[in-house]
Each structure stands twice: as structure tokens, then as C-alpha cells.
Write a protein that holds these residues in place. Structure first.
Motif, short mmCIF file in Angstrom:
data_model
loop_
_atom_site.label_atom_id
_atom_site.label_comp_id
_atom_site.label_asym_id
_atom_site.label_seq_id
_atom_site.Cartn_x
_atom_site.Cartn_y
_atom_site.Cartn_z
N MET A 133 0.84 -1.21 0.00
CA MET A 133 0.00 0.00 0.00
C MET A 133 0.87 1.26 0.00
SD MET A 133 -2.77 1.21 2.84
CE MET A 133 -3.63 2.78 2.69
N GLU A 146 3.05 1.58 -3.38
CA GLU A 146 2.28 1.92 -4.58
C GLU A 146 1.32 3.08 -4.35
OE1 GLU A 146 0.66 -1.53 -6.62
OE2 GLU A 146 1.98 -2.83 -5.44
N LEU A 188 -1.39 3.36 -2.58
CA LEU A 188 -2.77 2.93 -2.75
C LEU A 188 -3.68 3.64 -1.75
CD1 LEU A 188 -2.24 -0.95 -3.02
CD2 LEU A 188 -2.55 0.66 -4.92
N ASP A 248 -8.49 0.82 -2.39
CA ASP A 248 -7.77 -0.05 -3.33
C ASP A 248 -7.01 -1.13 -2.60
OD1 ASP A 248 -8.73 1.26 -5.56
OD2 ASP A 248 -7.00 2.60 -5.74
N TRP A 249 -6.43 -0.77 -1.46
CA TRP A 249 -5.73 -1.81 -0.68
C TRP A 249 -6.72 -2.84 -0.15
CZ3 TRP A 249 -4.33 -1.98 5.01
CH2 TRP A 249 -3.40 -2.98 5.26
N ARG A 306 -7.39 -5.69 -2.43
CA ARG A 306 -6.35 -6.73 -2.39
C ARG A 306 -6.49 -7.60 -1.13
NH1 ARG A 306 -0.75 -4.03 -4.70
NH2 ARG A 306 -1.68 -3.00 -6.53
#
Length: 250
Positions: free
Chosen positions: A177, A180, A182, A186-187, A190
Motif C-alpha cells: 500500500m 504503490e 494505494l 484499493d488496498w 487486495r
């Protein structure tokens, strides 16, 4: 009386921290001390840093307390069989014996995520939970601990599950996280994929999420849609210290 107290030492890739623990309550009864993990994480350097840390925790006015040490590696019969964020020189070493020789006393030695799992089972979110509890620590990587009816199944290493062609922790650890940049949303997508796979494989009764990021659990845990209850760890970054110390009694 020293029987209700012990020292826990948690060795990580960036820092080595420790404290005196009340084994009855699971509370730290000293300041938490920390030294930097030496660059490269070579065995001789980590051993020397751990000796320095222990010297700050040992009381000069009473008997030496028992010591538990947790370590970022698969630990089997005192041997370290992997190396996470430390030197590969640790692989295959009789690490428990090396620490005992350098610290000058018997110790209890365990994988760091397993120590965190024991801390949550004895003093935290997994206490008195029947069935299978899976603790995961979200940090540089993903550590895991299995506790089945309170009994540890060691060295599970669920951060290294291959999911969608990737080592799971390379995509779902908190470090991903940060690396990138994130968003929490968005994390969480995942994490949903990761925990969904783990849930399908093992049908746990409870997930416990640890690591420093668990203090922000309200940002991401409510975004997950799982059949299994998922809760934040109680002891976060102190869990390794507590779990390692508690092993000296059990």
C-alpha cells in the motif's frame, strides 16, 4: 518474585525491541526499549544488538528474569530455516543455541508471527475463542499464526501463498500500500482477495489482524466482505514481546 515476570524480545528487520512483561496480566511493566537492527542483519551483529538491549532490561537488584525471543524466520527445533528482512546467513543456523550462548541463559525461541498469535490467544482478541483462529500481521510482509482451540500450529507462512500468480504479501502487505501509494479502498480490494482465498482454504472461525496498521482498522476492515468475523488485534506492535515472554511460563 520473578515467576510472574519475564522479558520478551522481538527481533525485526528494522528494530529490536523488548520489555519486562507481567505474565498474569499481559501488561508491560517496564519501558519498551528498542535498538536499531544492524544493517544487513548478519548473525553476529544481531546477536550483539540483542545483548545490548537485554542489558537495559535486566535489573541489577534482583535475579535475572527468564527471556523469550521471537524472530522473523521459520523456527524448527531451534533452527532458523528462512530469513525475512535479515541476512540469508541465518538460514540453517542453530539460532536458539546462538542466542543462549550470547545472552548467557536459557531462552524460549519462536517465530515472530507465532509469538503474536500466542499473545492474542492468551491476552487479547483470540482469548477463549473455540475452533480455528488465524492471526495475520500486515507490515513489511504478511505473517500468520494458526491457533486451533488455543493450540498453536507453528510456521504457517501464509504471506507466501501464491494468489493470481503473485506471492500474496507482495501485493497485500501494508508495505505494498505504501510503496504503490494505494488508497484504503484499493488496498482493501487486495485484502479481500487475500482473505477470501485463506477463508476458502481453511474455514477459520475468526481472523485477527495485527501489525502497526491495525490501529487504523476502521479504515479498511469494514470494507471487507467475508463469512468469517475479522477483528483487530489488541496488542499490535507489542504482541511479539508479550507472546515471547509468555512462553517462558508455558
Amino acid at each position: 518474585m520473578t515467576g510472574s515476570k519475564a522479558i520478551g524480545i522481538d527481533i525485526g528487520g528494522t528494530g529490536i525491541k523488548g520489555a519486562v512483561v507481567d505474565l498474569d496480566t499481559g501488561e508491560l511493566v517496564s519501558d519498551r526499549h528498542k535498538v536499531k537492527t544492524p544493517d544487513g542483519g548478519a548473525p553476529a551483529d544481531i546477536l550483539a544488538a540483542t545483548v545490548e538491549l537485554l542489558s537495559r532490561l535486566d535489573g541489577a537488584d534482583g535475579p535475572a528474569l527468564p527471556v523469550g525471543v521471537c524472530f522473523p524466520a521459520i523456527v524448527k527445533r531451534g533452527l532458523t530455516l528462512s530469513a525475512a528482512n535479515i541476512s540469508s546467513e541465518w538460514i540453517g543456523l542453530p539460532a536458539e543455541q546462538l542466542f543462549e550462548d550470547e545472552l548467557g541463559r536459557d531462552i524460549r525461541f519462536i517465530n515472530d508471527a507465532d509469538a503474536a498469535g500466542i499473545a492474542e490467544q492468551r491476552y487479547g482478541a483470540a482469548a477463549d475463542v473455540e475452533g480455528l483462529v488465524i492471526l495475520t500481521t500486515l507490515g513489511t510482509g504478511i505473517g500468520s499464526a494458526f491457533l486451533n482451540d488455543g493450540v498453536l500450529v507453528p510456521n504457517t507462512e501464509l504471506g507466501h501463498l501464491e494468489i493470481d500468480g503473485f506471492d500474496a504479501e507482495s501485493r497485500a502487505a501494508y508495505s505494498a500500500m505504501e510503496r504503490e501509494d494505494l488508497s484504503w479502498e484499493d488496498w482493501a480490494k487486495r485484502l479481500q482477495r487475500y482473505y477470501g482465498v485463506v477463508e476458502a482454504l481453511f474455514s477459520p472461525d475468526l481472523f485477527v489482524v495485527g501489525g502497526g496498521v491495525s490501529k487504523h482498522h476502521e479504515q479498511f476492515l469494514p470494507l471487507l466482505d467475508l463469512q468469517t468475523p475479522i477483528v483487530p488485534a489488541v496488542h499490535r506492535n507489542n504482541a511479539g514481546i508479550l507472546g515471547a515472554a509468555s512462553l517462558t511460563r508455558h
